[in-house]
Design an enzyme around this catalytic site. Structure first.
Site, mmCIF file in Angstrom:
data_model
loop_
_atom_site.group_PDB
_atom_site.id
_atom_site.type_symbol
_atom_site.label_atom_id
_atom_site.label_comp_id
_atom_site.label_asym_id
_atom_site.label_seq_id
_atom_site.Cartn_x
_atom_site.Cartn_y
_atom_site.Cartn_z
ATOM 1 N N GLU A 14 -8.406 -1.678 5.705
ATOM 2 C CA GLU A 14 -8.410 -0.777 4.546
ATOM 3 C C GLU A 14 -9.514 -1.157 3.559
ATOM 4 O O GLU A 14 -9.991 -0.317 2.803
ATOM 5 C CB GLU A 14 -7.039 -0.827 3.850
ATOM 6 C CG GLU A 14 -6.480 0.554 3.585
ATOM 7 C CD GLU A 14 -5.054 0.543 3.071
ATOM 8 O OE1 GLU A 14 -4.282 1.393 3.518
ATOM 9 O OE2 GLU A 14 -4.701 -0.294 2.219
ATOM 10 N N HIS B 229 -1.913 -12.105 29.195
ATOM 11 C CA HIS B 229 -1.439 -11.453 30.424
ATOM 12 C C HIS B 229 -1.443 -9.940 30.273
ATOM 13 O O HIS B 229 -0.822 -9.230 31.056
ATOM 14 C CB HIS B 229 -0.041 -11.976 30.774
ATOM 15 C CG HIS B 229 -0.057 -13.449 31.064
ATOM 16 N ND1 HIS B 229 -0.013 -13.970 32.339
ATOM 17 C CD2 HIS B 229 -0.178 -14.522 30.227
ATOM 18 C CE1 HIS B 229 -0.085 -15.293 32.281
ATOM 19 N NE2 HIS B 229 -0.183 -15.659 31.005
ATOM 20 N N LYS C 292 -2.160 12.416 4.164
ATOM 21 C CA LYS C 292 -1.114 12.804 3.198
ATOM 22 C C LYS C 292 -1.263 14.278 2.837
ATOM 23 O O LYS C 292 -0.270 15.005 2.797
ATOM 24 C CB LYS C 292 -1.220 11.963 1.923
ATOM 25 C CG LYS C 292 -0.832 10.506 2.104
ATOM 26 C CD LYS C 292 -0.829 9.810 0.753
ATOM 27 C CE LYS C 292 -0.729 8.314 0.878
ATOM 28 N NZ LYS C 292 -0.943 7.605 -0.367
HETATM 29 O O1 PA5 Z 1 -3.344 -1.443 -0.054
HETATM 30 C C1 PA5 Z 1 -2.928 -0.399 -0.522
HETATM 31 O O2 PA5 Z 1 -3.207 -0.043 -1.681
HETATM 32 C C2 PA5 Z 1 -2.033 0.536 0.280
HETATM 33 O O3 PA5 Z 1 -1.844 0.092 1.563
HETATM 34 C C3 PA5 Z 1 -0.687 0.670 -0.414
HETATM 35 O O4 PA5 Z 1 -0.104 -0.603 -0.521
HETATM 36 C C4 PA5 Z 1 0.262 1.592 0.360
HETATM 37 O O5 PA5 Z 1 -0.349 2.845 0.557
HETATM 38 C C5 PA5 Z 1 1.563 1.779 -0.398
HETATM 39 O O6 PA5 Z 1 1.326 2.294 -1.667
HETATM 40 P P1 PA5 Z 1 2.410 2.238 -2.814
HETATM 41 O O7 PA5 Z 1 2.726 0.824 -3.101
HETATM 42 O O8 PA5 Z 1 1.753 2.930 -3.961
HETATM 43 O O9 PA5 Z 1 3.619 2.987 -2.320
#
Ligand code: PA5
Length: 442
Positions: free
Chosen positions: A284, A305, A419
């Protein structure tokens, strides 16, 4: 302290090229330290190991004790992405793999997927137990945890009554905004804050990770101490800095040798979720602007394996980073057998971990021969302290590495695409135009 060994790359890269990337990593390090790079309003994670007050940990222990007094034996921790993976990683690493704790509640995770079967089966278990819940969402608006929380909240309210439910639900969310903040203020839940300047995937050392870890009975003071020590070790501006070494080498392998995939390797199943946490952190943070190393993970020797064949002889697109654990916390010595039908007497008197270490070394050499450069990230043993070291090391190195690549490590614009489509398909109010558009594509 985390150590990085890059000698497994020697036969692939020229020393001068590596030094060139060390210089680039040092420039990226300067940007991170000067806090003037892209996304610099999300650098709160850098000082978390020394910012978390003792009083907060005490509060978490009080919650744990008050739930114990109520006989709570299961806690549903709801969250996804950065609001899930850090706690899951720590609990998988620190818990007994097979025997549940007698002293602390079982922690189960929800809201990290939208599978109806998963949630229904989780509720089958929760209904048999004495339950409490920690709901975590920084934005407070993420669909997956919101759906799971609606189901769990309804169960807790029906079973224990609304007033008691407020004693059994804790929320971790934004300080001021979001649906979860509004809900927890209205319902009177205890709530804790994900700081504005800490992104989800850098939040394991905030209440997001710390509360579930405390509830499961593990030592977050040690974890924070390990992270704090690691933080100090990473302040030195030189080529021996472990984060500089890691960032320099992985970027050299990616940019100059075309190694597009990095596989995080562990030889301990307890670290399977370290791989999941690391994949989110690096995927990310770096995977944007049509750039980035694709993060993958394997657990060995299990995956030797299965994926081992591809790593040895498939397309030469990858390098490996092995998280090496120098010492096992347990000891099993292989016995001798009179008949020796399994022909294992040559191992009699040896520890199982010795076999694991030799498998690790043998794999490293085989994969070097197969054209897969090897980085090693070592810790002493699996413990709360070394997890703190690893969390901080990988976060810091990620910041350096992404800046080296010219990427903002602290946003995730691409996550919105699915989303929007999901909301359009679910006919969420406000998405009418997108619904019309998307239906034309089907
Ligand atoms: O690293 C990030 O910002 C994302 O992976 C969020 O943690 C994830 O989308 C969850 O978001 P939230 O805590 O707002 O529900």
């Amino acid at each position: 302290m985390v150590k990085v060994n890059i000698s497994g790359c020697d036969s692939f890269v020229a020393a001068a090229d590596y030094q060139n990337y060390v210089q680039k990593a040092l420039a990226a390090f300067d940007t991170l330290q000067a806090e003037n790079g892209a996304g610099n309003d999300f650098l709160g994670w850098k000082t978390l190991p020394v910012d978390i007050p003792e009083s907060l940990i005490k509060e978490f222990e009080d919650i744990r004790d008050s739930w114990k007094a109520k006989g709570v034996d299961i806690v549903v921790v709801i969250g996804i992405g950065g609001s899930y993976l850090g706690a899951r990683c720590a609990l998988e690493a620190l818990s007994h793999s097979f025997i549940p704790s007698k002293d602390y509640p079982r922690i189960v995770f929800a809201g990290n997927n939208l599978s109806e079967e998963y949630l229904a089966e989780l509720m089958d278990l929760v209904q048999m137990k004495n339950a409490a819940c920690v709901v975590i969402s920084k934005s407070g608006t993420t669909t997956e945890p919101a759906v799971a929380f609606r189901i769990v909240k309804e169960h807790i309210e029906k079973t224990y009554g609304k007033a008691e439910a407020a004693e059994r639900i804790v929320a971790i969310t934004d300080a001021k905004k979001g649906a979860l903040k509004t809900l927890s203020s209205q319902e009177g839940y205890k709530s804790y804050v994900v700081p504005d300047n800490v992104g989800g995937r850098y939040s394991v050392l905030t209440p997001v990770g710390l509360l579930p870890i405390v509830l499961a009975g593990f030592d977050v003071r040690e974890m924070l101490a390990g992270a704090a020590e690691q933080r100090l070790a990473l302040q030195s501006r030189d080529g021996e800095n472990a984060a500089i070494k890691y960032a320099a080498m992985r970027n050299l392998l990616y940019s100059e040798l075309g190694k597009k995939v990095e596989i995080l390797v562990t030889f301990n199943p307890k670290f399977q979720y370290l791989g999941e946490w690391w994949k989110q952190l690096y995927g990310e943070s770096e995977g944007k602007d049509l750039k980035g190393i694709f993060p993958a993970s394997v657990v060995c020797t299990t995956d030797l394996h299965s994926m081992g064949q591809f790593i040895q002889e498939g397309d030469r697109i990858m390098f490996e980073t092995t998280v090496k654990v120098e010492n096992s916390n347990r000891e099993i010595v292989i016995g001798s057998d009179e008949q020796n039908l399994d022909q294992l007497n040559y191992l009699a008197g040896q520890r199982v971990e010795h076999c694991n270490a030799m498998a690790q070394l043998g794999t490293k050499l085989a994969h070097i021969d197969g054209g897969v450069p090897q980085i090693e990230v070592s810790i002493d043993r699996i413990s709360a302290r070394s997890l703190g070291e690893l969390f901080y090391f990988f976060e810091f190195a990620c910041g350096v590495s992404a800046y080296l690549l010219g990427i903002n490590p602290f946003n995730q614009p691409g996550v919105e695409a699915y989303k929007k489509n999901m909301f359009a398909l679910l006919r969420k109010p406000g998405y009418e135009a997108q619904t019309e558009e998307i239906l034309k594509r089907l």
